[in-house]
Design a protein around this motif. Sequence first.
Motif, PDB file in Angstrom:
ATOM      1  N   TRP A 221       3.641  -7.814   9.813  1.00 27.51           N
ATOM      2  CA  TRP A 221       4.176  -6.621   9.140  1.00 27.51           C
ATOM      3  C   TRP A 221       3.320  -6.251   7.937  1.00 27.51           C
ATOM      4  N   GLY A 222       2.894  -7.261   7.183  1.00 25.22           N
ATOM      5  CA  GLY A 222       2.042  -6.979   6.025  1.00 25.22           C
ATOM      6  C   GLY A 222       0.703  -6.397   6.425  1.00 25.22           C
ATOM      7  N   GLN A 223       0.116  -6.929   7.487  1.00 28.97           N
ATOM      8  CA  GLN A 223      -1.175  -6.416   7.950  1.00 28.97           C
ATOM      9  C   GLN A 223      -1.043  -4.996   8.499  1.00 28.97           C
ATOM     10  N   ALA A 224       0.082  -4.717   9.155  1.00 28.91           N
ATOM     11  CA  ALA A 224       0.291  -3.369   9.683  1.00 28.91           C
ATOM     12  C   ALA A 224       0.381  -2.356   8.543  1.00 28.91           C
ATOM     13  N   LEU A 225       1.094  -2.716   7.480  1.00 28.23           N
ATOM     14  CA  LEU A 225       1.201  -1.806   6.341  1.00 28.23           C
ATOM     15  C   LEU A 225      -0.147  -1.623   5.667  1.00 28.23           C
ATOM     16  N   GLU A 226      -0.910  -2.699   5.530  1.00 27.85           N
ATOM     17  CA  GLU A 226      -2.231  -2.586   4.926  1.00 27.85           C
ATOM     18  C   GLU A 226      -3.140  -1.701   5.785  1.00 27.85           C
ATOM     19  N   GLY A 227      -3.008  -1.815   7.094  1.00 33.01           N
ATOM     20  CA  GLY A 227      -3.765  -0.937   7.976  1.00 33.01           C
ATOM     21  C   GLY A 227      -3.416   0.520   7.766  1.00 33.01           C
ATOM     22  N   MET A 228      -2.154   0.786   7.487  1.00 37.53           N
ATOM     23  CA  MET A 228      -1.720   2.160   7.218  1.00 37.53           C
ATOM     24  C   MET A 228      -2.311   2.687   5.914  1.00 37.53           C
ATOM     25  N   ARG A 229      -2.446   1.806   4.925  1.00 39.11           N
ATOM     26  CA  ARG A 229      -3.101   2.222   3.678  1.00 39.11           C
ATOM     27  C   ARG A 229      -4.558   2.592   3.943  1.00 39.11           C
ATOM     28  N   GLN A 230      -5.224   1.728   4.725  1.00 39.09           N
ATOM     29  CA  GLN A 230      -6.648   1.901   4.948  1.00 39.09           C
ATOM     30  C   GLN A 230      -6.971   3.146   5.774  1.00 39.09           C
ATOM     31  N   ASP A 231      -6.140   3.447   6.774  1.00 39.31           N
ATOM     32  CA  ASP A 231      -6.454   4.602   7.625  1.00 39.31           C
ATOM     33  C   ASP A 231      -5.820   5.908   7.150  1.00 39.31           C
ATOM     34  N   GLY A 232      -5.103   5.865   6.019  1.00 43.08           N
ATOM     35  CA  GLY A 232      -4.555   7.086   5.435  1.00 43.08           C
ATOM     36  C   GLY A 232      -3.189   7.498   5.956  1.00 43.08           C
ATOM     37  N   SER A 233      -2.640   6.772   6.925  1.00 40.23           N
ATOM     38  CA  SER A 233      -1.362   7.197   7.489  1.00 40.23           C
ATOM     39  C   SER A 233      -0.201   6.993   6.511  1.00 40.23           C
ATOM     40  N   LEU A 234      -0.295   5.981   5.625  1.00 43.54           N
ATOM     41  CA  LEU A 234       0.764   5.792   4.633  1.00 43.54           C
ATOM     42  C   LEU A 234       0.814   6.977   3.677  1.00 43.54           C
ATOM     43  N   GLN A 235      -0.344   7.399   3.218  1.00 46.69           N
ATOM     44  CA  GLN A 235      -0.397   8.553   2.318  1.00 46.69           C
ATOM     45  C   GLN A 235       0.075   9.824   3.023  1.00 46.69           C
ATOM     46  N   ARG A 236      -0.267   9.972   4.291  1.00 46.37           N
ATOM     47  CA  ARG A 236       0.172  11.156   5.049  1.00 46.37           C
ATOM     48  C   ARG A 236       1.695  11.213   5.122  1.00 46.37           C
ATOM     49  N   ILE A 237       2.328  10.083   5.437  1.00 46.49           N
ATOM     50  CA  ILE A 237       3.788  10.051   5.511  1.00 46.49           C
ATOM     51  C   ILE A 237       4.391  10.301   4.128  1.00 46.49           C
ATOM     52  N   TYR A 238       3.801   9.677   3.113  1.00 45.23           N
ATOM     53  CA  TYR A 238       4.308   9.822   1.741  1.00 45.23           C
ATOM     54  C   TYR A 238       4.295  11.285   1.303  1.00 45.23           C
ATOM     55  N   ARG A 239       3.191  11.972   1.564  1.00 43.78           N
ATOM     56  CA  ARG A 239       3.059  13.364   1.134  1.00 43.78           C
ATOM     57  C   ARG A 239       4.056  14.291   1.832  1.00 43.78           C
ATOM     58  N   ALA A 240       4.519  13.905   3.027  1.00 43.42           N
ATOM     59  CA  ALA A 240       5.510  14.724   3.725  1.00 43.42           C
ATOM     60  C   ALA A 240       6.832  14.766   2.965  1.00 43.42           C
ATOM     61  N   TYR A 241       7.102  13.732   2.173  1.00 46.55           N
ATOM     62  CA  TYR A 241       8.367  13.655   1.431  1.00 46.55           C
ATOM     63  C   TYR A 241       8.175  13.821  -0.075  1.00 46.55           C
ATOM     64  N   TYR A 242       7.003  13.460  -0.568  1.00 48.72           N
ATOM     65  CA  TYR A 242       6.685  13.588  -1.989  1.00 48.72           C
ATOM     66  C   TYR A 242       5.349  14.330  -2.095  1.00 48.72           C
ATOM     67  N   PRO A 243       5.387  15.654  -1.964  1.00 41.76           N
ATOM     68  CA  PRO A 243       4.147  16.444  -1.821  1.00 41.76           C
ATOM     69  C   PRO A 243       3.115  16.245  -2.933  1.00 41.76           C
ATOM     70  N   GLN A 244       3.581  15.964  -4.134  1.00 43.93           N
ATOM     71  CA  GLN A 244       2.642  15.819  -5.257  1.00 43.93           C
ATOM     72  C   GLN A 244       2.295  14.375  -5.567  1.00 43.93           C
ATOM     73  N   GLY A 245       2.820  13.446  -4.775  1.00 43.58           N
ATOM     74  CA  GLY A 245       2.677  12.038  -5.117  1.00 43.58           C
ATOM     75  C   GLY A 245       1.566  11.330  -4.364  1.00 43.58           C
ATOM     76  N   VAL A 246       1.338  10.095  -4.788  1.00 46.05           N
ATOM     77  CA  VAL A 246       0.350   9.232  -4.152  1.00 46.05           C
ATOM     78  C   VAL A 246       1.027   7.920  -3.812  1.00 46.05           C
ATOM     79  N   ALA A 247       0.943   7.500  -2.548  1.00 47.00           N
ATOM     80  CA  ALA A 247       1.534   6.240  -2.128  1.00 47.00           C
ATOM     81  C   ALA A 247       0.794   5.081  -2.785  1.00 47.00           C
ATOM     82  N   PRO A 248       1.495   3.994  -3.109  1.00 48.48           N
ATOM     83  CA  PRO A 248       0.848   2.853  -3.749  1.00 48.48           C
ATOM     84  C   PRO A 248      -0.357   2.354  -2.960  1.00 48.48           C
ATOM     85  N   GLY A 249      -1.476   2.203  -3.635  1.00 50.75           N
ATOM     86  CA  GLY A 249      -2.676   1.676  -3.014  1.00 50.75           C
ATOM     87  C   GLY A 249      -3.488   2.687  -2.241  1.00 50.75           C
ATOM     88  N   SER A 250      -3.001   3.934  -2.173  1.00 55.23           N
ATOM     89  CA  SER A 250      -3.717   4.950  -1.406  1.00 55.23           C
ATOM     90  C   SER A 250      -4.792   5.621  -2.255  1.00 55.23           C
TER      91      SER A 250
END
Length: 250
Positions: A221-250
């Motif tokens: 689970w930890g590696q999957a989340l880190e992979g999401m940080r690295q490929d930008g998908s975490l930030q993409r999901i974050y921006r859908a709900y917090y348009p002006q924000g930055v996901a941690p580590g992104s």
Amino acid sequence: MERVFIGVLWLLFLCPLRLLGAPLTIYTELFPPDQYLASDGRLTGYVVEVVQEIQARTGNQDPIQVVPWVKAYREIQERPNTVLFSMARIPERVPLFHWVGPVKEARSELYVIAGSKVSRLSLPQAKALRRIGVYRDDARDQHLTRMGFANLDHSIDPEVILKKLLLGRVDAMACAPDIMPDLLKALGRDSSAIRPVCSFLKTPIYIAISKGTSPEVVKAWGQALEGMRQDGSLQRIYRAYYPQGVAPGS
């Protein structure tokens, strides 16, 4: 005999996979915009989408169950293979769980009704208030309890706490700013009904996994989340709900 030997080897091969793929009990609560029910009844939200993506990347298909926070928080302390999100990582919780994250950062405020005579105040000054409504066993409740607050009024439903505030049954309400607009909307009110008077807690938000769960599951689970940080998908999901924000580590 050869077939029996091959069969035994196959079972030994499958055993670790079965342990890694042991069913998980995955709990969440309704806490928009991170976890909420869409108009069609579908569970969605920022952290819901993050967890669903982690599930897809790790091959997990266990259902996400919406339950009261008190039930989920009790069970994750008692049962292995239990996941709970979203959870604030505060000092007293750190040794109790495995942590996957952070996925966001949360702020906390004390709110009063708009007509209250209470102005901006410090957290120590808030101890003099008659009653402060808190969500039982959440980070704000535990933080204020640790600081020696004896004036906490507990509830297992944030809407009930807000109703008490609006009716004058509590002097203040401890709440995350993220959820307050949805709570007000559910009661047919808007932001003019209340105002913040004290910022008192900022915490990283994680996905918690119970002790006794396979280390391979926690690592996956930890590696999957880190992979999401690295490929930008975490930030993409974050921006859908917090348009002006930055996901941690992104």
